[in-house]
Design a protein around this motif. Sequence first.
Motif, PDB file in Angstrom:
ATOM      1  N   THR A 267       0.840  -1.205   0.000  1.00  0.00           N
ATOM      2  CA  THR A 267       0.000   0.000   0.000  1.00  0.00           C
ATOM      3  C   THR A 267       0.878   1.260   0.000  1.00  0.00           C
ATOM      4  O   THR A 267       2.086   1.174   0.204  1.00  0.00           O
TER       5      THR A 267
ATOM      6  N   TRP B 148       0.219   3.924   2.108  1.00  0.00           N
ATOM      7  CA  TRP B 148      -0.278   4.696   3.253  1.00  0.00           C
ATOM      8  C   TRP B 148       0.816   5.596   3.837  1.00  0.00           C
ATOM      9  O   TRP B 148       1.932   5.157   4.065  1.00  0.00           O
ATOM     10  N   THR B 149       0.480   6.860   4.053  1.00  0.00           N
ATOM     11  CA  THR B 149       1.412   7.780   4.716  1.00  0.00           C
ATOM     12  C   THR B 149       0.828   8.210   6.062  1.00  0.00           C
ATOM     13  O   THR B 149       1.025   9.322   6.510  1.00  0.00           O
TER      14      THR B 149
ATOM     15  N   SER C 254      -2.254   8.794   6.873  1.00  0.00           N
ATOM     16  CA  SER C 254      -3.321   9.797   6.797  1.00  0.00           C
ATOM     17  C   SER C 254      -4.605   9.279   7.424  1.00  0.00           C
ATOM     18  O   SER C 254      -4.965   8.115   7.244  1.00  0.00           O
TER      19      SER C 254
ATOM     20  N   LYS D  57      -7.370  10.858   6.692  1.00  0.00           N
ATOM     21  CA  LYS D  57      -8.366  11.192   5.678  1.00  0.00           C
ATOM     22  C   LYS D  57      -8.447  10.141   4.582  1.00  0.00           C
ATOM     23  O   LYS D  57      -9.480   9.897   4.019  1.00  0.00           O
ATOM     24  N   LYS D  58      -7.280   9.584   4.288  1.00  0.00           N
ATOM     25  CA  LYS D  58      -7.177   8.764   3.096  1.00  0.00           C
ATOM     26  C   LYS D  58      -6.780   7.334   3.463  1.00  0.00           C
ATOM     27  O   LYS D  58      -5.752   7.125   4.109  1.00  0.00           O
ATOM     28  N   ALA D  59      -7.611   6.376   3.051  1.00  0.00           N
ATOM     29  CA  ALA D  59      -7.318   4.972   3.350  1.00  0.00           C
ATOM     30  C   ALA D  59      -6.138   4.512   2.493  1.00  0.00           C
ATOM     31  O   ALA D  59      -5.895   5.082   1.425  1.00  0.00           O
TER      32      ALA D  59
ATOM     33  N   ASP E 127      -4.080   2.862  -0.282  1.00  0.00           N
ATOM     34  CA  ASP E 127      -4.401   2.318  -1.614  1.00  0.00           C
ATOM     35  C   ASP E 127      -3.532   1.101  -1.864  1.00  0.00           C
ATOM     36  O   ASP E 127      -2.348   1.106  -1.518  1.00  0.00           O
TER      37      ASP E 127
ATOM     38  N   GLN F 158      -2.555  17.930   5.974  1.00  0.00           N
ATOM     39  CA  GLN F 158      -2.885  17.063   4.845  1.00  0.00           C
ATOM     40  C   GLN F 158      -3.484  15.736   5.297  1.00  0.00           C
ATOM     41  O   GLN F 158      -4.372  15.187   4.665  1.00  0.00           O
ATOM     42  N   ASN F 159      -2.976  15.229   6.426  1.00  0.00           N
ATOM     43  CA  ASN F 159      -3.478  13.949   6.923  1.00  0.00           C
ATOM     44  C   ASN F 159      -4.767  14.094   7.732  1.00  0.00           C
ATOM     45  O   ASN F 159      -5.306  13.103   8.214  1.00  0.00           O
TER      46      ASN F 159
ATOM     47  N   ALA G  83       0.247  13.746  -3.730  1.00  0.00           N
ATOM     48  CA  ALA G  83      -0.480  13.297  -2.536  1.00  0.00           C
ATOM     49  C   ALA G  83      -1.499  14.347  -2.103  1.00  0.00           C
ATOM     50  O   ALA G  83      -2.620  14.019  -1.708  1.00  0.00           O
TER      51      ALA G  83
ATOM     52  N   GLY H 111      -4.540  14.338  -4.047  1.00  0.00           N
ATOM     53  CA  GLY H 111      -5.396  13.199  -3.719  1.00  0.00           C
ATOM     54  C   GLY H 111      -5.325  12.104  -4.749  1.00  0.00           C
ATOM     55  O   GLY H 111      -6.160  11.231  -4.804  1.00  0.00           O
TER      56      GLY H 111
END
Lengths: 293, 448
Positions: A38, A40-41, A43, A45-47, A49, B121-122, B445, B448
């Motif tokens: 994945t 992922w960082t 976040s 907000k963001k799942a 990928d 951002q996160n 990033a 998005g």
Amino acid sequence: MKKWLDKHIKIVFALPTLIFLMVMVIAPLLYNFGMSFTNWTMSAKKAPDFIALANYIEVFKEPRFAAAVGRTVVYSFIAIALEGILGVALAILINRKFRGRRIVQALMLLPVVATPVALGMAWKLILEPSIGVANVMLTGMGFAARKFIATTSFESMLCLILIDVWEWTPLVMLMVYAGLVTIPQDPYESALIDGASRWQTLTKITLPLASSSILIAVLMRLIDLVKNFDIIYATTQGGPNFATENINIYGYLNMFSYYEFGKASAISVLFFIVVMAIGCGFLYIKSKVEVDY
Amino acid sequence: MKKFVSMMLCLVMVLSLAACGAKEEPAPSAPAASAPAASAPAAEQPYAGTTIRVILAGHDWTTAVKDRLGEFTEQTGIEIEFESYPEDQLSTKLNVELASGGQYIDVFMCRPLQEVQQFIQNGYLADVSDLMADAEFQGDDFITAAADSYKQSGANDGIYYGVPLVTERQVLYYRKDLLEAKGIAVPTNLDEFKAAAAALHDPANGVVGFVGRGLANAAVTQFSAYMYGFGGDFFDFTTGTATINSPEAVEAFQYYGDLLRESGPDGALNMHWQQAAAIYSTGGAAFCTDADAIWQSFCGPETDVADVAGFAVSPHNSTWSVCSWGLGVSEGSENKEAAKEFVKWAASVDMTKYIQGKGISTARNSAWADPACTANYPAELLAAIQKGNEIATKSYDRPLTTSVSAARDVIGSVITTAIEGGDVQAAADKANAEFQAILDADAAAAAG
């Protein structure tokens, strides 16, 4: 119930350890493996990928990773050679009876029992080129001052290798010594009668019969060397200019400094495979070389 | 079975990877101050009985505030669970907890230039624009650049994601006695500075001309002031193009590297500010450039050079004025309003003046304007700070992007090359390409 217990006693006793291993080792390992596919960082907000092998491809493309692998190999190879040879030699030495042997043994073990990070900090101060005691001693004896760990040349890496050798050779010595004291006296008596030289006794009897403990000591140190972290982090943090960065430091920075969770997971998986391969390879060699007596 | 055991041992060894630094034990809640405020009526305590978790950095600001936490509870009825960690551990802890929802953190300290862009951002930071607009809070009293560092870079949406607490600028520290002995005037431009450092460089007698950060990642924030002085910058904000191989930036890298190599101490490559301060504070250097916020470590009353300490604005005459710490509210917090009450109290005008009076450089104009709040500063330092605020052209001392640490490692590699006397242009070209890749990844990033 008692009958069932008697029948499965091995499993009952092993169960706590197995549960621990599953929860604390296997599960994180599998999670880590999954995250390595994945991007992922961390976040909220963001799942994450799913990006398949992109992290692995990125890691393999990075010159910094290749350089870290190279340094890990060089560092481990030189350090294990020095620690192995010195450790065996010292073990043979302290296996002989002499006055003050126990004191020597105890003193030599001091670096092993000290906290590696504290040792790292101490060495960092000792090797500091401007105010460190190492350069004071060198210049006092008429030698030129050195940069030690404050240079991007191989000198930094060499300093770290020597710190490792200083710290861990006594452990190799101790493990080999434990093997030496279990060797029976009969072969030595036979060799004496047959007129074997000291060298022949060493190479034909002592080393083959101690091979098992030597190989175990070398295997343990080799795995530790490959995943070395504390001394490097406490002294140079992989610098200057990544000159002492190994795979472990590189992975750590990606995770806890750059917060690249997926990439750091991929590095960990690759690292895991390397260490497992070394471990399995060494166990295979050990089974071939080992001498039973 | 033997093989299985061996395999398991290998697994355990592999997974007992790197040990992180030791975590500082959370400090206990502080008792009420000596003169606690009277309890407010229940109507003024809408959040009475709420408990908020406040995580702060091990910083002088925290030490000053900790002793007065009891007052906040008296005034608002809000209980505080207080924890404090060194900055690196704090950053890691916040990242891990906030990534898992952040519902157990209410208020935390964070560094606008290091992690806030990533936190925004996160989605870790709550919008505190209502607090900044609160007349009682006087959000317009904050130094504009410091307050703006809590906005999302490039968003232009006017949203504040935190409030600033501590500010700093780069100043020149110098030894008055050494300069007077050689009849050298305080340098006012880069040519004079290099010449003065070289003239005072006398390592045989234990004094180097200049000491400063040389440790790649750590040096970036101090090097940046030199780069701005030469007219360079990290990247073009409008196009997102990396510019650390521009002629101005390369000239700055060369200058800073030459200065440390020719007039600096051996071992500069491993020097963070602590090592530089150790040398300067014991009389081992004639000049140093670093942040004003840590002046007491360089030449405070406890040091060997307190009596001969001189301060001036940095010789490149183009410093930065940055906000180094501030307070944020967790987006995942279930007590956001109570958390904002804490921020309102901790960053209030009164509290800020109290903290500034202890010698901590804050972010409110009113605190800097009040002579009673700056009485602890040496007059020369205060003048250098005020001049620094006037001439500051930038409100950032590191690249304003999301992956700050990775970018600093890349930029720091050029500083290392410059200090070692290598090919700066080649190193800058290589680093520029790597930095561009980081900027592109961050932009992708963010999109998005």
